[in-house]
Design an enzyme around this catalytic site. Structure first.
Site, PDB file in Angstrom:
ATOM      1  N   HIS A 188    -133.971 -85.559 -43.942  1.00  0.00           N
ATOM      2  CA  HIS A 188    -135.222 -86.105 -43.407  1.00  0.00           C
ATOM      3  C   HIS A 188    -135.913 -87.029 -44.388  1.00  0.00           C
ATOM      4  O   HIS A 188    -136.638 -87.933 -43.992  1.00  0.00           O
ATOM      5  CB  HIS A 188    -136.140 -84.977 -42.939  1.00  0.00           C
ATOM      6  CG  HIS A 188    -135.687 -84.425 -41.633  1.00  0.00           C
ATOM      7  ND1 HIS A 188    -134.836 -83.356 -41.534  1.00  0.00           N
ATOM      8  CD2 HIS A 188    -135.893 -84.870 -40.375  1.00  0.00           C
ATOM      9  CE1 HIS A 188    -134.570 -83.152 -40.263  1.00  0.00           C
ATOM     10  NE2 HIS A 188    -135.199 -84.043 -39.538  1.00  0.00           N
ATOM     11  N   GLU A 427    -128.931 -81.552 -29.052  1.00  0.00           N
ATOM     12  CA  GLU A 427    -128.489 -81.668 -30.447  1.00  0.00           C
ATOM     13  C   GLU A 427    -127.623 -80.491 -30.870  1.00  0.00           C
ATOM     14  O   GLU A 427    -127.324 -80.333 -32.048  1.00  0.00           O
ATOM     15  CB  GLU A 427    -129.679 -81.881 -31.389  1.00  0.00           C
ATOM     16  CG  GLU A 427    -130.843 -80.973 -31.190  1.00  0.00           C
ATOM     17  CD  GLU A 427    -132.051 -81.331 -32.052  1.00  0.00           C
ATOM     18  OE1 GLU A 427    -131.965 -82.224 -32.914  1.00  0.00           O
ATOM     19  OE2 GLU A 427    -133.087 -80.682 -31.868  1.00  0.00           O
ATOM     20  N   ASP A 451    -128.322 -83.878 -35.675  1.00  0.00           N
ATOM     21  CA  ASP A 451    -127.917 -82.470 -35.621  1.00  0.00           C
ATOM     22  C   ASP A 451    -126.662 -82.279 -34.779  1.00  0.00           C
ATOM     23  O   ASP A 451    -125.827 -81.426 -35.097  1.00  0.00           O
ATOM     24  CB  ASP A 451    -129.071 -81.613 -35.076  1.00  0.00           C
ATOM     25  CG  ASP A 451    -130.068 -81.277 -36.172  1.00  0.00           C
ATOM     26  OD1 ASP A 451    -129.618 -80.945 -37.286  1.00  0.00           O
ATOM     27  OD2 ASP A 451    -131.278 -81.357 -35.940  1.00  0.00           O
ATOM     28  N   CYS A 498    -132.122 -90.429 -29.745  1.00  0.00           N
ATOM     29  CA  CYS A 498    -133.200 -90.607 -30.729  1.00  0.00           C
ATOM     30  C   CYS A 498    -132.711 -90.294 -32.146  1.00  0.00           C
ATOM     31  O   CYS A 498    -133.460 -90.413 -33.101  1.00  0.00           O
ATOM     32  CB  CYS A 498    -134.418 -89.766 -30.380  1.00  0.00           C
ATOM     33  SG  CYS A 498    -134.086 -88.015 -30.424  1.00  0.00           S
TER      34      CYS A 498
HETATM   35  C1  PEP Z   1    -131.561 -85.347 -34.584  1.00  0.00           C
HETATM   36  O1  PEP Z   1    -131.172 -84.223 -34.935  1.00  0.00           O
HETATM   37  O2  PEP Z   1    -130.803 -86.283 -34.330  1.00  0.00           O
HETATM   38  C2  PEP Z   1    -132.994 -85.630 -34.488  1.00  0.00           C
HETATM   39  C3  PEP Z   1    -133.441 -86.756 -33.961  1.00  0.00           C
HETATM   40  O3  PEP Z   1    -133.841 -84.722 -35.014  1.00  0.00           O
HETATM   41  P1  PEP Z   1    -134.072 -84.539 -36.601  1.00  0.00           P
HETATM   42  O4  PEP Z   1    -133.344 -85.631 -37.304  1.00  0.00           O
HETATM   43  O5  PEP Z   1    -135.534 -84.579 -36.837  1.00  0.00           O
HETATM   44  O6  PEP Z   1    -133.486 -83.188 -36.832  1.00  0.00           O
HETATM   45 MG    MG Z   2    -132.579 -82.600 -34.993  1.00  0.00          MG
END
Ligand code: PEP
Ligand code: MG
Length: 539
Positions: A188, A427, A451, A498
């Site tokens: 992140h 995910e 994920d 996303c």
């Molecule tokens: C993902 O897992 O692709 C997602 C958009 O959520 P995050 O990256 O915040 O886990």
């Molecule tokens: Mg995620």
């Protein structure tokens, strides 16, 4: 000159001084003290030293960046003399017999809260300043060196590692680039660097002697030049100017449609972590927000954000987007996003542990507070909600029951709310494989490829050793994506991406062919993806 290799997390070129991230400020503990007089003297001495430091910074900034930018250090000096502030600290030390560090931290928090709740924008901004001066005094009391972002000028921020909670709290206007020793490209922190649209490198062998040195970060080649020679520096100045020009050219795509040469349209939205990112969403002309990572509201806070605080943030985003879609993802903490006040037990395997929707369905009051805040904000714009880490139909059914309870409570209280689309993130492989069943329950799917890749390939996205085999283009992922689109469409669900893969322009054509309805990408990638879409011919 020293040239260090690293792995690029985000492209671009940065030229500036290196500053090491100072992490000590949060470790302030309350201690009982016997001699309050001695503690008052410590406070007074630290306050004086802070003023001297600020005077030095003022003079340096005056010379280097001019009066207007230097003013802030004058304001900070004045704040250190503010009677209410000084009295609050001394009073706490005397009456509660506590250590100066704690009294300063507590007073700083109180004053900063008061400032943030004021209507006036100028006063609101003072909230960060009062925290800043308090941190300065605490640092001096703790006998620590200055570090982090103290110089007033934007810097290349170096750190062993940066947690998402630390990254999100940085003053973004002071960071030209991130360079860390640890970290992975899919973490992140890396995602936040992309949102900030700044070059970032990981895996760089840093050492503290680089503090304050001039450097160049090449986010394309994954290189850090420390004390670059004049010809390298001027080369990079030229490259940077070209980069800036390229970005400028992309600006011509603002206001244009996301449409292929043969007429297929797709929604192109942006991902954000908080209210502060909206400016960049607007500047890059995104058609909406496809992922608002609401957990950053929790990560930025020292305690559970109240319904009111959340409502305000969601309402601001909804209003600013002026009727464009805003999809808020409910709390997704756990794994690399740890929040102290949740007091979660240490887990063997946090990525597969107590996280995201699992916490929300267990600690329903926290979930309901967030849902109430979102529903209240929905009256002010076009809001959708999506739920992370879904693995079963029963979870979705339970979520919908809770949503109905929240709506009934709001109805009872006569609180208005708008139409809210409900969706889930796909995910986990489980969610992808039962997407035919899940599609009957929701309005949309948004695929979290970060994920989904981690769980499908059994590769920890946090582990830098595995970066080279963390392959989001793996045939297994592409098959799952197609399956989810087809299953979603059979039940009239729209389907988007996303995760970071949505911004991968080498796959834009593939996504269009697969039939995706939406891509949600980091704001700075909206225009490059638009450019790619407009070059595609599908038939
Ligand atoms: C993902 O897992 O692709 C997602 C958009 O959520 P995050 O990256 O915040 O886990
Ligand atoms: Mg995620």
């Amino acid at each position: 000159m020293k040239v260090l290799e690293g792995k690029s997390v985000f492209g671009g070129i940065a030229i500036g001084r290196i500053s090491f991230f100072d992490r000590g400020e949060s470790q302030v503990v309350r201690r009982h003290i016997e001699d309050s007089q001695a503690e008052l003297t410590r406070f007074e001495e630290a306050r004086e030293q802070a003023k001297t430091e600020l005077q030095g910074l003022y003079e340096k900034a005056l010379q280097e960046v001019g009066e207007a930018s230097a003013m802030i250090f004058e304001v900070h000096q004045m704040m250190l003399d503010d009677l209410d502030y000084v009295e609050s600290v001394t009073n706490m030390i005397e009456t509660q017999k506590i250590n100066a560090e704690f009294a300063v931290a507590h007073t700083g928090d109180n004053f900063s809260q008061i400032f943030s709740s004021m209507e006036d924008d100028y006063m609101k901004e003072r909230a960060a300043d009062v925290k800043d001066i308090s941190n300065r005094i605490i640092r001096i009391l703790q006998g620590r060196e200055t570090g982090g972002l103290d110089s007033g000028e934007p810097v290349i921020l170096a750190a062993e590692d940066l947690a998402p909670s630390e990254t999100v709290q940085l003053d973004k206007s002071k960071v030209l680039s991130f360079v860390t020793h640890l970290g992975s490209t899919n973490s992140h922190t890396a995602i936040l660097a992309r949102t900030m649209n700044i070059p970032a490198l990981i895996g760089v062998d840093l050492d503290k002697s680089m503090e304050g040195k001039m450097a160049v970060v090449d986010g394309f080649a994954g290189k850090l030049y420390v004390e670059p020679e004049e010809d390298i520096l001027s080369d990079y100045r030229e490259k940077k100017a070209k980069e800036d020009k390229k970005r400028e050219l992309l600006q011509n795509l603002k206001g244009k449609e996301n449409i292929t040469k043969d007429g297929k349209k797709i929604n192109l939205y942006a991902n954000i972590g908080g209210v502060g990112d909206i400016a960049s969403v607007l500047a890059n002309d995104a058609g909406g927000i496809g992922l608002f990572r609401s957990e950053f509201l929790y990560l930025e806070s020292d305690t559970y954000p109240t319904e009111e605080e959340q409502f305000k943030a969601y309402k601001t985003v909804a209003e600013t987007m002026a009727g464009k879609k805003v999809i808020i993802r409910t709390l997704d903490i756990g794994a690399d996003k740890q929040v102290d006040y949740f007091q979660m037990e240490k887990e063997e395997n946090p990525a597969m542990g107590y996280r995201a929707i699992r916490i929300c369905l267990d600690r329903v009051e926290i979930f309901k507070t967030q849902l109430r805040a979102i529903y209240r904000a929905s009256y002010y714009g076009s809001i959708g909600i999506m739920f992370p880490m879904i693995i079963s139909v029963n979870e979705v059914k339970r979520i919908k029951e809770i949503v109905e309870e929240v709506k009934a409570e709001l109805d009872e209280q006569g609180i208005l709310y708008g139409e809210v689309e409900l969706g889930i993130m796909i995910e986990t492989p489980a969610a992808a494989l039962i997407s035919d069943l899940l599609a009957k329950e929701v309005d949309f799917f948004s695929i979290g490829t970060n994920d989904l890749t981690q769980y499908t390939l059994a590769i920890d996205r946090q582990n830098p050793k595995l970066d080279s085999i963390y392959d989001s283009h793996h045939e297994a992922i592409l098959r799952l994506l197609q399956m989810v689109v087809d299953n979603g469409h059979k039940e009239n669900c729209w389907v988007g991406i996303c995760g970071e893969l949505g911004a991968d322009t080498t796959l834009t054509e593939t996504f269009l062919k697969m039939g995706f309805d939406e891509l949600s990408v980091t704001p700075s990638m909206v225009l490059p993806v638009r450019e790619q879409i407009r070059n595609v011919i599908l038939s």
